[in-house]
Design a protein around this motif. Sequence first.
Motif, mmCIF file in Angstrom:
data_model
loop_
_atom_site.group_PDB
_atom_site.id
_atom_site.type_symbol
_atom_site.label_atom_id
_atom_site.label_comp_id
_atom_site.label_asym_id
_atom_site.label_seq_id
_atom_site.Cartn_x
_atom_site.Cartn_y
_atom_site.Cartn_z
ATOM 1 N N LEU A 291 0.811 -1.228 -0.007
ATOM 2 C CA LEU A 291 -0.129 -0.133 -0.079
ATOM 3 C C LEU A 291 0.895 1.126 -0.156
ATOM 4 N N ALA A 292 1.947 1.083 0.606
ATOM 5 C CA ALA A 292 2.691 2.666 0.733
ATOM 6 C C ALA A 292 3.499 2.722 -0.407
ATOM 7 N N ALA A 293 3.904 1.528 -1.250
ATOM 8 C CA ALA A 293 4.281 1.720 -2.712
ATOM 9 C C ALA A 293 3.407 2.275 -3.521
ATOM 10 N N ALA A 294 2.204 1.653 -3.546
ATOM 11 C CA ALA A 294 1.147 2.122 -4.483
ATOM 12 C C ALA A 294 0.527 3.440 -4.428
ATOM 13 N N ALA A 295 0.676 4.008 -3.139
ATOM 14 C CA ALA A 295 0.431 5.503 -2.735
ATOM 15 C C ALA A 295 1.373 6.510 -3.422
ATOM 16 N N LEU A 296 2.743 5.935 -3.336
ATOM 17 C CA LEU A 296 3.819 6.767 -4.311
ATOM 18 C C LEU A 296 3.928 6.618 -5.762
ATOM 19 N N ASP A 297 3.206 5.720 -6.280
ATOM 20 C CA ASP A 297 3.210 5.339 -7.590
ATOM 21 C C ASP A 297 2.901 6.808 -8.519
ATOM 22 N N PRO A 298 3.879 7.013 -9.324
ATOM 23 C CA PRO A 298 4.028 8.269 -10.036
ATOM 24 C C PRO A 298 2.897 8.017 -11.257
ATOM 25 N N ALA A 299 2.416 6.844 -11.542
ATOM 26 C CA ALA A 299 1.222 6.367 -12.455
ATOM 27 C C ALA A 299 0.089 6.537 -11.853
ATOM 28 N N GLY A 300 0.025 6.555 -10.503
ATOM 29 C CA GLY A 300 -1.366 6.503 -9.816
ATOM 30 C C GLY A 300 -2.287 7.651 -9.612
ATOM 31 N N PRO A 301 -3.099 7.662 -8.928
ATOM 32 C CA PRO A 301 -3.879 9.056 -8.776
ATOM 33 C C PRO A 301 -3.341 9.841 -7.646
ATOM 34 N N GLY A 302 -2.389 9.335 -7.014
ATOM 35 C CA GLY A 302 -2.038 10.412 -5.642
ATOM 36 C C GLY A 302 -2.584 10.315 -4.556
ATOM 37 N N GLU A 303 -3.293 8.974 -4.229
ATOM 38 C CA GLU A 303 -4.084 8.956 -2.904
ATOM 39 C C GLU A 303 -3.351 8.014 -1.879
ATOM 40 N N ALA A 304 -3.514 8.558 -0.720
ATOM 41 C CA ALA A 304 -3.228 7.597 0.624
ATOM 42 C C ALA A 304 -4.062 6.244 0.352
ATOM 43 N N MET A 305 -3.119 5.170 0.864
ATOM 44 C CA MET A 305 -3.762 3.846 0.539
ATOM 45 C C MET A 305 -4.204 3.212 1.932
ATOM 46 N N ASP A 306 -3.492 3.936 3.214
ATOM 47 C CA ASP A 306 -3.696 3.400 4.639
ATOM 48 C C ASP A 306 -4.855 2.398 4.805
ATOM 49 N N PHE A 307 -6.033 2.954 4.550
ATOM 50 C CA PHE A 307 -7.198 2.218 4.850
ATOM 51 C C PHE A 307 -7.628 1.080 3.815
ATOM 52 N N GLY A 308 -6.951 0.773 2.789
ATOM 53 C CA GLY A 308 -7.090 -0.007 1.827
ATOM 54 C C GLY A 308 -8.302 0.217 0.729
ATOM 55 N N ARG A 309 -8.526 -0.727 -0.217
ATOM 56 C CA ARG A 309 -9.540 -0.326 -1.097
ATOM 57 C C ARG A 309 -10.418 -1.693 -1.053
ATOM 58 N N GLY A 310 -11.328 -1.785 -2.006
ATOM 59 C CA GLY A 310 -12.210 -2.848 -2.047
ATOM 60 C C GLY A 310 -13.052 -3.278 -1.043
ATOM 61 N N ARG A 311 -13.447 -4.526 -1.202
ATOM 62 C CA ARG A 311 -14.375 -5.245 -0.060
ATOM 63 C C ARG A 311 -14.115 -5.199 1.313
ATOM 64 N N HIS A 312 -12.418 -5.290 1.414
ATOM 65 C CA HIS A 312 -12.076 -5.557 2.641
ATOM 66 C C HIS A 312 -11.316 -3.989 3.260
ATOM 67 N N ALA A 313 -11.912 -2.849 2.609
ATOM 68 C CA ALA A 313 -11.167 -1.829 2.880
ATOM 69 C C ALA A 313 -11.573 -1.313 4.358
ATOM 70 N N CYS A 314 -10.851 -0.769 5.316
ATOM 71 C CA CYS A 314 -11.280 -0.514 6.717
ATOM 72 C C CYS A 314 -12.146 0.607 6.536
ATOM 73 N N PRO A 315 -13.569 0.259 7.303
ATOM 74 C CA PRO A 315 -14.571 1.307 7.359
ATOM 75 C C PRO A 315 -14.416 2.347 8.404
ATOM 76 N N GLY A 316 -13.312 2.316 9.267
ATOM 77 C CA GLY A 316 -13.183 3.112 10.530
ATOM 78 C C GLY A 316 -12.045 4.269 10.221
ATOM 79 N N GLU A 317 -12.034 4.714 8.974
ATOM 80 C CA GLU A 317 -10.946 5.981 8.634
ATOM 81 C C GLU A 317 -11.334 7.319 9.739
ATOM 82 N N ARG A 318 -12.839 7.511 9.482
ATOM 83 C CA ARG A 318 -13.001 8.717 9.974
ATOM 84 C C ARG A 318 -12.945 8.790 11.673
#
Length: 364
Positions: A291-318
């Motif tokens: 997740l840390a590498a994906a967040a830094l990917d210059p080809a990505g959208p430039g978003e933090a990934m700490d709380f995951g994505r998809g069906r197992h994303a953490c629902p507790g970010e707020r």
Amino acid sequence: MSAWPEHALAAASHRDPYPYYLELARRGWARDEGQGLWLAASHAAASAVLASPACRVRPAGEPVPAALDGTMQGQMFGRWLRMSEAPIHQPLRAAVAACLAVLPSEEIQRRAQGLARRFLAERQANGKGLDGLADFLPAATLASLLGWPERSLLHLSEQVAALCRAVAANANAAEREAGEAACQMLNAELSTLADAGWLARWRRAFEVLGEDALCANLLGALFQSRDAGAGLLAAGIAWRCAGPWDWRDDAEWRRRLRADPVLHHTRRFVAEDVELAGQRLRAGDQVLVLLAAAALDPAGPGEAMDFGRGRHACPGERQALAIARGALAALEEIGPDWEALDGSMVFRGPPNVRMRRFGAGASK
């Protein structure tokens, strides 16, 4: 410390793993034969793995770690939203999301600030005290909102820590035994709480799913808050040590988490042959989603990934951000020696969490 992490599982505790992550992100996929893992490092690769139904949170045929089979911990583990791949996953996610959505962020922050203020009133605001605060506050805040009496919150946080140690892949027999005792104690204490407030909301949301699912996911929320919440809070303190920053702004948290994440990776188990983002994976493969590498990917959208994505994303970010803001508000009232704290900081914690320690440098 080496200029380059030994391998991806050691990167979160490295002084500066980000050049390493950036190189991996540019490659997209890599194979670590020593660890027996595929590394999904680009934003495209990480997102594809997290979205794929072929990539599970548990190995095929082992929904519960073998060492926990037949224990209360194992029963709880198997019912957690985070670990569920069964058809019940969607109803569980809906119930947990509904429960988490009902509390205003301001109320969570106020509760966290009050607990932090009282915790620090009995301790020095030095490195050891702040390590203790990071370990205590995330689970204690959620438990307080559920109705746990304040006098028992310190003990509760210690029991949640014991449960975390017991579930770790490298846990020994003594740690698993302590975790089983903690699980039984937490479950018993939960049954004594008044059915009111936020807990009553959980009960209504889980009415169809049953009491076992309710208890498991309440304890699961406390479990998940502990290491990730401590890492988030400690990161906020570390950034404050470097200078004032706008910790009241959630967008600023996300900007900083993209550049300096807390949760560095998550693991997936391939259940069937599949091709994802140009890489062929076989049933039985393990993938470390960086997740840390994906967040830094210059080809990505430039978003933090700490709380995951998809069906197992953490629902507790707020909730996690509100607790961290409450802690920093309490600390600003005290005004600790930020410079001294910065000089004592080391990285030491679970392999997937970039955990700052300001005291002895040892995780509880």
